[in-house]
Structure formats: C-alpha cells, structure tokens
Design a protein around this motif. Structure first.
Motif, short mmCIF file in Angstrom:
data_model
loop_
_atom_site.label_atom_id
_atom_site.label_comp_id
_atom_site.label_asym_id
_atom_site.label_seq_id
_atom_site.Cartn_x
_atom_site.Cartn_y
_atom_site.Cartn_z
N TYR A 141 -27.53 35.17 -10.93
CA TYR A 141 -28.81 35.06 -11.88
C TYR A 141 -28.91 36.37 -12.46
N SER A 142 -28.55 37.52 -11.68
CA SER A 142 -28.70 38.78 -12.15
C SER A 142 -27.90 39.59 -11.30
N SER A 143 -27.27 40.81 -11.94
CA SER A 143 -26.40 41.56 -11.03
C SER A 143 -26.13 42.96 -11.62
N TYR A 144 -25.60 43.75 -10.62
CA TYR A 144 -24.97 45.06 -11.07
C TYR A 144 -23.72 45.18 -10.60
N ASN A 145 -22.63 45.53 -11.13
CA ASN A 145 -21.64 45.99 -10.38
C ASN A 145 -20.56 44.83 -9.72
N VAL A 146 -21.18 43.48 -10.07
CA VAL A 146 -20.68 42.38 -9.34
C VAL A 146 -19.94 41.46 -10.49
N SER A 147 -18.91 41.26 -10.23
CA SER A 147 -18.10 40.48 -11.06
C SER A 147 -17.98 38.92 -10.89
N SER A 148 -18.05 38.77 -9.66
CA SER A 148 -18.05 37.03 -9.28
C SER A 148 -18.62 37.30 -7.86
N ILE A 149 -19.08 35.73 -7.52
CA ILE A 149 -19.15 35.27 -6.18
C ILE A 149 -18.26 34.22 -5.78
N THR A 150 -17.38 34.21 -4.74
CA THR A 150 -16.61 33.21 -4.60
C THR A 150 -16.77 32.71 -3.33
N ASP A 151 -16.52 31.27 -3.35
CA ASP A 151 -16.91 30.41 -2.09
C ASP A 151 -15.84 30.68 -1.12
N GLN A 152 -15.94 30.94 0.12
CA GLN A 152 -14.99 31.26 0.92
C GLN A 152 -14.93 29.96 2.32
N GLY A 153 -16.05 29.08 1.85
CA GLY A 153 -16.03 28.02 2.76
C GLY A 153 -17.73 27.87 3.34
N THR A 154 -18.27 26.83 3.77
CA THR A 154 -19.34 26.58 4.01
C THR A 154 -19.97 27.79 5.10
N GLY A 155 -20.97 28.39 4.30
CA GLY A 155 -21.70 29.44 4.82
C GLY A 155 -21.21 30.94 4.85
N HIS A 156 -20.05 30.78 3.81
CA HIS A 156 -19.24 32.16 3.80
C HIS A 156 -18.91 32.23 2.21
N CYS A 157 -19.52 33.33 1.63
CA CYS A 157 -19.13 33.75 0.22
C CYS A 157 -18.67 35.18 0.10
N ARG A 158 -18.09 35.50 -0.86
CA ARG A 158 -17.44 36.83 -1.17
C ARG A 158 -18.04 37.38 -2.53
#
Length: 110
Positions: free
Chosen positions: A28-45
């Motif tokens: 929704y909003s960010s600073y110095n974040v290029s993306s969020i990637t799904d690493q599995g249920t309950g885990h993201c990068r």
C-alpha cells in the motif's frame, strides 16, 4: 529519530518501511522496498530497492490481530541479508498464517 533520503547513511535512520497485505503481498505504501515475495504460508520476504550497508540492522513488524478467534498470533522478522528481511507470522498452535489484514514493517540501523 527518522530521516528522509538525504540521511540514508545515518545509523539512527529508518532504512526501509512498508505497509502491505501479507495474503496477497500487495504494497500500500513503502520506502526503499521494491517488492514483497511470498515464501510460503506465514513467511514473506521484504526486498529492498537499495541494499543496506550490511546485514547488521534491526527489523520489526506488526500485523493485524484476528478478531473473535480462539488463537493468538505472533509476527517476527529476521534481518537476513543487506538486500532483504524475512517476515514470519504464526498462530498459537505454531502453524504459519497469512493475515488478510495489514502488516507494518520497518528496518533501522546500518
């Protein structure tokens, strides 16, 4: 104390932050974040636009609670790399859980 772009090198400045939805990795909003990637249920990068100077920094996150449920939830982060942090969320049974509510994340330090 947080500073904007001109102070990225300061040790006491926020290096990255994001407000996002974990279940869809929508930012929704960010600073110095290029993306969020799904690493599995309950885990993201959380991937950074500009890598930090080292992996020696603190990262924190909070997520929306589930209302009316019988389980408690915990959210934690690991400063895994200068290029990203890993976020974990699980319920009181120890099972990973992707919240459909909002997550707030930030990194501060090197």
């Amino acid at each position: 104390m947080a500073y904007n772009d001109g102070h990225k090198g300061r040790k006491d400045s926020v290096k990255a932050w994001a407000e996002f939805k974990m279940s869809t990795t929508t930012i929704y909003s960010s600073y110095n974040v290029s993306s969020i990637t799904d690493q599995g249920t309950g885990h993201c990068r959380i991937n950074y636009d500009t890598a930090l100077s080292s992996a020696s920094y603190a990262s924190f996150a909070s997520s929306s609670p589930t209302s009316g449920g019988s389980k408690n939830y915990v959210t934690g982060t690991v400063s895994s790399s200068a290029s990203y942090s890993d976020l974990y969320r699980e319920n009181s049974d120890g099972n990973g859980h992707d919240t459909s509510g909002g997550v707030n994340f930030f990194a501060i330090g090197e």
